[in-house]
Each structure stands twice: as structure tokens, then as C-alpha cells.
Design a protein around this motif. Structure first.
Motif, PDB file in Angstrom:
ATOM      1  N   LEU A  78     -10.487 -63.543  29.369  1.00 53.85           N
ATOM      2  CA  LEU A  78      -9.474 -63.179  28.376  1.00 53.85           C
ATOM      3  C   LEU A  78      -8.892 -61.807  28.686  1.00 53.85           C
ATOM      4  O   LEU A  78      -7.695 -61.566  28.537  1.00 53.85           O
ATOM      5  CB  LEU A  78     -10.097 -63.184  26.980  1.00 53.85           C
ATOM      6  N   PHE A  79      -9.743 -60.891  29.145  1.00 52.10           N
ATOM      7  CA  PHE A  79      -9.314 -59.538  29.481  1.00 52.10           C
ATOM      8  C   PHE A  79      -8.843 -59.423  30.920  1.00 52.10           C
ATOM      9  O   PHE A  79      -7.815 -58.802  31.204  1.00 52.10           O
ATOM     10  CB  PHE A  79     -10.456 -58.546  29.242  1.00 52.10           C
ATOM     11  N   ILE A  83     -16.587 -54.529  29.171  1.00 46.21           N
ATOM     12  CA  ILE A  83     -16.216 -55.218  30.402  1.00 46.21           C
ATOM     13  C   ILE A  83     -14.970 -54.682  31.085  1.00 46.21           C
ATOM     14  O   ILE A  83     -14.775 -54.923  32.274  1.00 46.21           O
ATOM     15  CB  ILE A  83     -16.057 -56.725  30.155  1.00 46.21           C
ATOM     16  N   ASN A  84     -14.107 -53.942  30.359  1.00 41.78           N
ATOM     17  CA  ASN A  84     -12.944 -53.418  31.073  1.00 41.78           C
ATOM     18  C   ASN A  84     -13.274 -52.154  31.851  1.00 41.78           C
ATOM     19  O   ASN A  84     -12.391 -51.538  32.446  1.00 41.78           O
ATOM     20  CB  ASN A  84     -11.734 -53.224  30.147  1.00 41.78           C
ATOM     21  N   SER A 109      -8.614 -49.550  32.852  1.00 39.04           N
ATOM     22  CA  SER A 109      -7.987 -50.656  32.150  1.00 39.04           C
ATOM     23  C   SER A 109      -7.543 -50.161  30.789  1.00 39.04           C
ATOM     24  O   SER A 109      -8.127 -49.230  30.239  1.00 39.04           O
ATOM     25  CB  SER A 109      -8.987 -51.809  31.988  1.00 39.04           C
ATOM     26  N   GLY A 110      -6.513 -50.783  30.239  1.00 37.77           N
ATOM     27  CA  GLY A 110      -6.077 -50.347  28.929  1.00 37.77           C
ATOM     28  C   GLY A 110      -4.905 -51.140  28.411  1.00 37.77           C
ATOM     29  O   GLY A 110      -4.509 -52.160  28.978  1.00 37.77           O
ATOM     30  N   GLN A 149      -5.774 -57.060  28.068  1.00 38.44           N
ATOM     31  CA  GLN A 149      -5.480 -55.702  28.520  1.00 38.44           C
ATOM     32  C   GLN A 149      -5.034 -55.756  29.971  1.00 38.44           C
ATOM     33  O   GLN A 149      -5.100 -56.803  30.617  1.00 38.44           O
ATOM     34  CB  GLN A 149      -6.705 -54.797  28.383  1.00 38.44           C
ATOM     35  N   THR A 150      -4.567 -54.629  30.479  1.00 38.16           N
ATOM     36  CA  THR A 150      -4.074 -54.552  31.848  1.00 38.16           C
ATOM     37  C   THR A 150      -4.935 -53.586  32.647  1.00 38.16           C
ATOM     38  O   THR A 150      -5.140 -52.452  32.239  1.00 38.16           O
ATOM     39  CB  THR A 150      -2.611 -54.065  31.878  1.00 38.16           C
ATOM     40  N   ARG A 151      -5.450 -54.064  33.766  1.00 40.20           N
ATOM     41  CA  ARG A 151      -6.154 -53.134  34.664  1.00 40.20           C
ATOM     42  C   ARG A 151      -5.101 -52.276  35.356  1.00 40.20           C
ATOM     43  O   ARG A 151      -4.179 -52.802  35.969  1.00 40.20           O
ATOM     44  CB  ARG A 151      -6.993 -53.909  35.679  1.00 40.20           C
TER      45      ARG A 151
END
Length: 468
Positions: free
Chosen positions: A282-283, A36-37, A119-120, A290-292
């Protein structure tokens, strides 16, 4: 004679114009919807028809027709196979399979380039290790001699190898690492057929959310950066740079939309993928797991370099892939500039997506996120925010007493700031019963409890009120 030549010239011009009008350019994009990221580089662009909005129609692209093709994959390896075979022009995947993509292209005498991050986590969160729900195992240190499954050649595989070595173990002798795809791992965990399973986004959190696994290790514990991003076939990028920039403009637009309405687009992702919206949020929600981030921070460059080195260590490649030429940030810089954004400013920004919200009980702005607790109530379009776990749990009890159904509760690890599914967390209740802190690992909670003379409880005990 002159008229004859003019007529011939006109005929050729008309013929050329007709051919030009019929020119069709393929834009074939490989996605990983369930990862999903990658959503801003695939699913959201496709579902919201954003690419069509930015594809060029002037200059050399005047009268061009576009053949936009989308193909979905469950992991990066088969996507890479189709890129190398010339069936795809663009694809999104994580650092580890991305490095394999570059090596596979080089082996075939071709080249791919990593053009953007999507994202990461500069710390490594997102990847994780889970155990069956009823397992007594609480940490990676307890898995020596046990079987751990993982999708081979995935970013989770790279994380697992680094985590095992950090324990001082030999991954070939001290643990039994087997290959297992996410779609198989779920039933294996439910049937207690593996001692543990390592996986990438979102499965290390999806399985616990669905109630048959427990997360015991987050990739951030290895302090090894991880990211997902997009690659482009190099010859395609050279021939059609404007199309690559258009794709990145569409990705930036997708990012803007989900940042503004994370619940709405988490629901869309859930509708398309079957990945629960609560896990998507959550993401992708504010202060998420995580951060886009579309900029090539040094940590993300290092993640790709580490992946290349790990591939060599595994003898999966002997490629001399150079991370400095494999990563090409010129296209994303152009896309930022066209979108009126400052790439260099964002490159220095390490903040998570900010939360601008008021406490659902007091109405006061939330400025300290260490104890931030969030409740997503079924039937409500927006997540509720609370400045402390104490007020959130009190509100949760009132909701349940009123017969309201709660989709999920989020908390934040006090040590790392990691966003957690509260149902999978450990809580420390201070001696006075007023202060409540959340932790992913039981050992961390026990250490904190010793400091504050509090007690460690699970979420069900906390919710029941017996711990207060």
C-alpha cells in the motif's frame, strides 16, 4: 649509524602500517523496521547487505575494517536517546521525532543533522486516525469530548494536535489525548477501550487491514507535509563524510530495488517485521499512499520546521534549532551524483512511483489512475491491475466463485487520489450502475452520490453485486 636509523625508520613504518591495518571504524545504525517507510534507510540495506557494497576501501580508508552495528527500535524517541548517548551514528525517523533528535543533541552540547528524506507525503498522508470497527463515528468532528490515544512525541502526535486545532478545539479541553504505543493500541481498539487512536506509518492502515479498526481521518486532510528520513551525528559526518555518502548510496540502491519489484520486497519487509505485505505494498507499491523521495523538497523542510515549532508549543524544548543548518543536503547530493542521478531534477518531481501496467481484463495500457483498482490474489506473486472498479469487482466475484482467495483489494479516493484499502472505503454507484467511485470518508461519498444521483455502499455490498 645510518643503517641503524634506517632500521628504526623501517620499524616505525611497519608499526604504523600494522596499526593502520587494524583500524576499525564503527558504523552504528538505528532503524525502525516496523515503521515501514524507513525501509530503504534500514531494513532493506541490512537484509540485502547493501552497505558493505558501498563502504570506501581506498585513500584514508585503505585497510580499514568496519564494525557495522544494527539496532532496531519501535519509535524515534529511544533511538534518539542512544544517538545522544553516543551509541549510534545514524538513525531514521519522522519529522517530529527528528526535530526532537536535533533539540536533544543541542541540549547535550552536541549536534545531529538531517541528511536525507526517505519517504513522505507533501500533503500529509501516512499518519491517520482510526476508530474501533464497530464505532458509529465517521469523522474527526464527532470525537469532541472523546478519548484519543496517540504515541507521544511521534509525527502522529503532531498531526493530531494540528487536526484538533483545525476543528477549532482546545487540545487540552475539548478532547482527552492520552499516550499509547502502537503495540498497545491494537488491543485497546479491539476491546473498545479508546474512542479513537492516532498513529504513524503503517498502523493507521494496518489496524483496518487486520479487521478491528476503521480509518476516519488521513493526515492529508490537515494538508500538513510529513516525512521520514535519516539523521547523522554531526561530528561523525564531519570525520567520515565518505561513510555517510556510502550509507546514502546503499539507501538509493534499496530504493531502486523496491521500485522495480515492490511485491517481492513487500514480502521481505513482512517476513522481517510481521507487518502484512499487503500494507507494505500500500505504501511502497506504484501510486502508493506515500512517495519514496530522497530530496529535500520545500514541503519536507517545512515539515521539520513545523515539528520544531510544535515541540516548542508543547514545551518539550526551548531549543533555537535552526532548520537551515539542521538539514544538510550536501551528502545526499554527493550520493546522487555518484549514482549518476540528477538531484535537482528529482527535487522538482512530485509524481508518485508510476504504474506501467495493462488492464488484467482488456490488456490495454492503463493511463488514467482515478478509478484504478488492484487485486492481490493469494498464491500470485504480482498484483493484478484494473482500469476501473467495475471490471475489478466483476473479476473479484469470478475469483471468489472459483474458490480463489484474495489477499486484498486497493482503490483510490476520487477526491484526493489517496490509495485505499478497498475494504475500508465507501463507494458511490452511479444511477446507471456502471460507474463506481471510491472514497475514504462517508461524507465525501454522500456528497458525490447527491451530484450523480447515485447511492453510497460499503465494500461488502459492492462486492455482493446488490448495489449494481
Amino acid at each position: 649509524m645510518k643503517l641503524h636509523h634506517e632500521l628504526i625508520g623501517l620499524s616505525l613504518l611497519l608499526a604504523f602500517g600494522s596499526a593502520h591495518a587494524l583500524d576499525t571504524i564503527r558504523v552504528a545504525i538505528g532503524t525502525q523496521d516496523t515503521t515501514i517507510n524507513c525501509a530503504t534507510g534500514g531494513l532493506l540495506i541490512r537484509e540485502l547487505h547493501l552497505l558493505e557494497k558501498y563502504l570506501p576501501h581506498d585513500g584514508k580508508y585503505k585497510d580499514v575494517k568496519y564494525d557495522i552495528e544494527w539496532k532496531n527500535f519501535t519509535s524515534g524517541a529511544p533511538l534518539t536517546n542512544e544517538m545522544v548517548a553516543g551509541k549510534l551514528d545514524i538513525g531514521s525517523m519522522a519529522d517530529f521525532p527528528g526535530a526532537f533528535n536535533g533539540a536533544a543533541h543541542a541540549k547535550a552540547g552536541r549536534k545531529s543533522i538531517f541528511v536525507t528524506v526517505l519517504s513522505g507525503s507533501t500533503l500529509g498522508s501516512g499518519n491517520g486516525i482510526v476508530v474501533p470497527k464497530g464505532s458509529p463515528v465517521q469523522s474527526l468532528a464527532e470525537l469532541k469530548g472523546r478519548t484519543i490515544s496517540v504515541p507521544f512525541a511521534s509525527t502522529a502526535h503532531g498531526m493530531l494536535l494540528r487536526a484538533v486545532r483545525a476543528q477549532g478545539w482546545d487540545p487540552d479541553k475539548d478532547v482527552n489525548i492520552t499516550t499509547q504505543a502502537p503495540e498497545v493500541a491494537g488491543s485497546a481498539l479491539q476491546g473498545n477501550k479508546v474512542d479513537a487512536h492516532a498513529d504513524f506509518v503503517p498502523f493507521a492502515d494496518l489496524f483496518p487491514h487486520r479487521g478491528f479498526a476503521r480509518k476516519i481521518y488521513d493526515g492529508s486532510q490537515a494538508r500538513s507535509p510529513t516525512m521520514h528520513g535519516s539523521l547523522v551525528e554531526a561530528d561523525y559526518a564531519k570525520k567520515y563524510p565518505e561513510i555517510v555518502v556510502a550509507y546514502l548510496r546503499a539507501a538509493i540502491e534499496a530504493d531502486r530495488l523496491i521500485a522495480a519489484e515492490p511485491e517481492k520486497y513487500s514480502e521481505l519487509i513482512a517476513k522481517v517485521t510481521g507487518i502484512d505485505a499487503e500494507v507494505d505494498y500500500l505504501f511502497h507499491g506504484p501510486v502508493g499512499l506515500q512517495t519514496r523521495d530522497f530530496t529535500w523538497k520545500p514541503e519536507y523542510r517545512q515539515a521539520v520546521k513545523t515539528s520544531i515549532d510544535t515541540l516548542r508549543l508543547l514545551k518539550r524544548t526551548d531549543s533555537d534549532l535552526d532548520v537551515n543548518t539542521f538539514i544538510d543536503d550536501t551528502f545526499i547530493r554527493t550520493a546522487f551524483r555518484q549514482a549518476g542521478l540528477d538531484y535537482d531534477r528529482q527535487l522538482k518531481n512530485y509524481d508518485k512511483l508510476p504504474l506501467k501496467a495493462r488492464d488484467a481484463v482488456t490488456g490495454k495500457p492503463i493511463t488514467d489512475f482515478r478509478h484504478l483498482t488492484q487485486i492481490w490474489v493469494r498464491g500470485e506473486p504480482l498484483v493484478r491491475h484494473y482500469a476501473s472498479a467495475t471490471t475489478a469487482i466483476a473479476a473479484l466475484r469470478q475469483l471468489e466463485q472459483a474458490g480463489r482467495k484474495v489477499r486484498t483489494v486497493y482503490a483510490h479516493d476520487q477526491g484526493s487520489g489517496l490509495k485505499l484499502l478497498a475494504g475500508d472505503a465507501w463507494f458511490v454507484v452511479a444511477a446507471d450502475g456502471k460507474d463506481v467511485s471510491a472514497f475514504l470518508l462517508k461524507a465525501d461519498a454522500q456528497a458525490q452520490a447527491a451530484k450523480v444521483k447515485g447511492k453510497v455502499v460499503d465494500f461488502d455490498t459492492l462486492k455482493s453485486g446488490k448495489a449494481m
